[in-house]
Write a protein that holds these residues in place. Sequence first.
Motif, PDB file in Angstrom:
ATOM      1  N   MET A 151       0.876  -1.310  -0.063  1.00 42.44           N
ATOM      2  CA  MET A 151       0.108  -0.041  -0.151  1.00 42.44           C
ATOM      3  C   MET A 151       0.852   1.304  -0.045  1.00 42.44           C
ATOM      4  N   ARG A 160       0.846   5.413   0.495  1.00 42.62           N
ATOM      5  CA  ARG A 160      -0.090   6.589   0.955  1.00 42.62           C
ATOM      6  C   ARG A 160       0.661   7.835   0.671  1.00 42.62           C
ATOM      7  N   ARG A 174      -7.733   1.434   4.433  1.00 41.41           N
ATOM      8  CA  ARG A 174      -6.765   0.048   4.750  1.00 41.41           C
ATOM      9  C   ARG A 174      -7.635  -1.061   4.902  1.00 41.41           C
ATOM     10  N   GLY A 217      -8.459  -2.720   1.859  1.00 47.01           N
ATOM     11  CA  GLY A 217      -7.312  -3.242   1.257  1.00 47.01           C
ATOM     12  C   GLY A 217      -7.099  -2.408  -0.070  1.00 47.01           C
ATOM     13  N   VAL A 218      -7.465  -1.123   0.128  1.00 50.74           N
ATOM     14  CA  VAL A 218      -6.962  -0.081  -1.174  1.00 50.74           C
ATOM     15  C   VAL A 218      -5.391  -0.009  -1.215  1.00 50.74           C
ATOM     16  N   LYS A 219      -5.069   0.110  -2.549  1.00 51.20           N
ATOM     17  CA  LYS A 219      -3.668  -0.208  -3.001  1.00 51.20           C
ATOM     18  C   LYS A 219      -2.993   1.078  -2.667  1.00 51.20           C
ATOM     19  N   VAL A 220      -3.525   2.167  -3.135  1.00 51.86           N
ATOM     20  CA  VAL A 220      -3.029   3.529  -2.922  1.00 51.86           C
ATOM     21  C   VAL A 220      -4.150   4.441  -2.341  1.00 51.86           C
ATOM     22  N   VAL A 273       3.602   3.240  -8.652  1.00 53.41           N
ATOM     23  CA  VAL A 273       2.710   2.277  -8.142  1.00 53.41           C
ATOM     24  C   VAL A 273       2.821   0.824  -8.583  1.00 53.41           C
ATOM     25  N   ARG A 295       2.318  -2.775 -10.097  1.00 59.85           N
ATOM     26  CA  ARG A 295       1.528  -3.245 -10.672  1.00 59.85           C
ATOM     27  C   ARG A 295       1.006  -4.528 -10.171  1.00 59.85           C
TER      28      ARG A 295
END
Length: 197
Positions: A1, A3, A102, A105-108, A195, A197
């Motif tokens: 992740m 931020r 969080r 499960g968000v990646k960015v 970011v 992939r």
Amino acid sequence: MLRIGLTGGIASGKSTASARFRARGARVIDHDELARRAVEPGSAALVDIVSEFGDRVIKDEALDRRALAGIVFHDQSARERLNAIVHPYVYAMGAAADRQARRDGVKVIVHDIPLLLESGQGPDFDLVVTVEAPEHVRVSRMVATRGMTEHDALARIRAQATDEERAAIADVVLDGSGDVAGLDRQVDAFWDLNVPR
């Protein structure tokens, strides 16, 4: 992740960059929107603001933003008192939204924070991105799109940190002086580089 703290002066293009981050799949937490929610009628923050500035900042039981702006954008002490009231509420709301992202499960996660530097939140993020544009470009945008006078636009700009001050704490500086497509390309380049992939 990952931020990201996203910042930039008023009318710099930060909102355009924020929208592009959202389009690329980031969860954007807009601290301006949180600030609006924090001072809704009946809120503790609004009660605190009225206690500090009086009924002159209330119209139809809601915050009269124009009246409040007329006070704080020409008086640094008043602006600091307002920030001391509102920032803790916004910070708590932003932290709650971050925890939810969080859990999802968000990646960015992108925190869109106009006063990131002024509030000292830069170290809270993996990367800080700022959007900058020359003062004359920003004034022109504010006069054209927000109906402000040049005097009021300059007061808003000068109430914030400078581009140089924001750049000093940023990992990446984006140029917001051009068109939307140009800024979108810069965000895409940043995204593709940073970011996973």
